[in-house]
Design a protein around this motif. Structure first.
Motif, short mmCIF file in Angstrom:
data_model
loop_
_atom_site.label_atom_id
_atom_site.label_comp_id
_atom_site.label_asym_id
_atom_site.label_seq_id
_atom_site.Cartn_x
_atom_site.Cartn_y
_atom_site.Cartn_z
N ALA A 20 0.87 -1.21 0.36
CA ALA A 20 0.35 0.45 0.09
C ALA A 20 0.83 1.66 -0.42
O ALA A 20 0.97 2.25 -0.88
CB ALA A 20 -0.97 -0.26 1.04
N ALA A 21 1.93 1.75 0.52
CA ALA A 21 2.73 2.68 0.82
C ALA A 21 3.44 2.22 -0.44
O ALA A 21 3.44 3.80 -1.27
CB ALA A 21 3.95 2.44 2.03
N TRP A 23 2.57 1.62 -3.34
CA TRP A 23 1.27 2.04 -4.05
C TRP A 23 1.21 3.60 -4.43
O TRP A 23 1.47 4.13 -5.71
CB TRP A 23 0.28 1.73 -4.21
CG TRP A 23 -0.99 1.75 -4.91
CD1 TRP A 23 -1.82 2.74 -4.59
CD2 TRP A 23 -1.58 0.96 -6.04
NE1 TRP A 23 -2.94 3.00 -6.19
CE2 TRP A 23 -2.18 1.38 -6.77
CE3 TRP A 23 -0.72 -0.20 -6.78
CZ2 TRP A 23 -3.15 1.32 -8.24
CZ3 TRP A 23 -1.45 -0.22 -8.32
CH2 TRP A 23 -2.55 0.30 -8.29
N PHE A 24 1.31 3.96 -3.36
CA PHE A 24 0.86 5.55 -3.15
C PHE A 24 2.56 6.43 -3.31
O PHE A 24 2.33 7.54 -3.90
CB PHE A 24 0.50 5.78 -1.28
CG PHE A 24 -0.75 5.91 -1.22
CD1 PHE A 24 -1.68 6.42 -2.64
CD2 PHE A 24 -1.47 4.54 -0.29
CE1 PHE A 24 -2.74 5.51 -2.17
CE2 PHE A 24 -2.53 4.21 -0.71
CZ PHE A 24 -3.13 4.90 -1.36
N LEU A 25 3.29 5.25 -3.49
CA LEU A 25 4.84 6.56 -3.68
C LEU A 25 5.04 6.05 -5.38
O LEU A 25 6.07 7.08 -5.56
CB LEU A 25 6.11 5.08 -3.03
CG LEU A 25 6.05 5.65 -1.18
CD1 LEU A 25 6.21 5.50 -0.41
CD2 LEU A 25 6.41 7.17 -1.06
N SER A 28 5.37 9.47 -7.17
CA SER A 28 6.55 10.58 -6.42
C SER A 28 7.35 9.80 -7.09
O SER A 28 8.39 11.08 -7.16
CB SER A 28 6.18 10.61 -5.48
OG SER A 28 6.61 9.81 -4.84
#
Length: 154
Positions: A20-21, A23-25, A28
């Motif tokens: 999950a981390a 995926w959100f990184l 960026s």
């Protein structure tokens, strides 16, 4: 206090959090200007999405399909050898996280030298030439990438 768990529940939870981390990184960490359906983010997104789905499956397998161990948490348990072994694992993970932070701040060469020395100390290496071998290896890797392959290391 009693806790019921198994390795599948723990591993599934840890890798769901990591995926999950990640995926959100991804947006960026992998900037792209492409407007097509397949971009530089496609393969990492598929890999991370697959990791999340399989971690979720592992979590549910551990929750509903596998036998669970029961642990009573008390002062005797906290002083046991099992807990000390697990704390060593967390300390090793902390070393790697510190390395990941330092590599961007002080560069590849110094941070990797510090990491190798810390790992050798962590595992109780007593012979001086182990440290020498590790240092020479780090210098060789730095030389190969920066001079021979012209790859800029942090």
């Amino acid at each position: 206090m009693k806790i019921k768990y198994n390795n599948e529940i723990i591993a599934g939870t840890v890798f769901m959090i990591i995926s999950a981390a990640a995926w959100f990184l991804i947006p960026s960490q992998i900037p792209t200007l492409e407007k097509t359906a397949i971009t530089a983010k496609t393969v990492p997104a598929i890999a991370v999405g697959g990791l999340f789905l399989f971690s979720l499956a592992l979590f549910f397998q551990g929750l509903f399909g596998m036998p669970k161990k029961e642990v009573r948490i008390n002062t005797e348990f906290l002083k046991s050898e099992k807990v000390k072994k697990e704390l060593r694992s967390f300390l090793f993970i902390a070393l790697l996280l510190i390395y990941a932070f330092l590599i961007g701040k002080i560069g590849f060469l110094i941070s990797t030298l510090l990491l190798t020395i810390a790992i050798l100390i962590f595992y109780g290496a007593r012979k001086w030439y182990y440290y020498g071998i590790a240092a020479v290896t780090v210098f060789i890797v730095d030389f190969v990438f920066s001079v021979m392959l012209h790859v800029s290391l942090p």
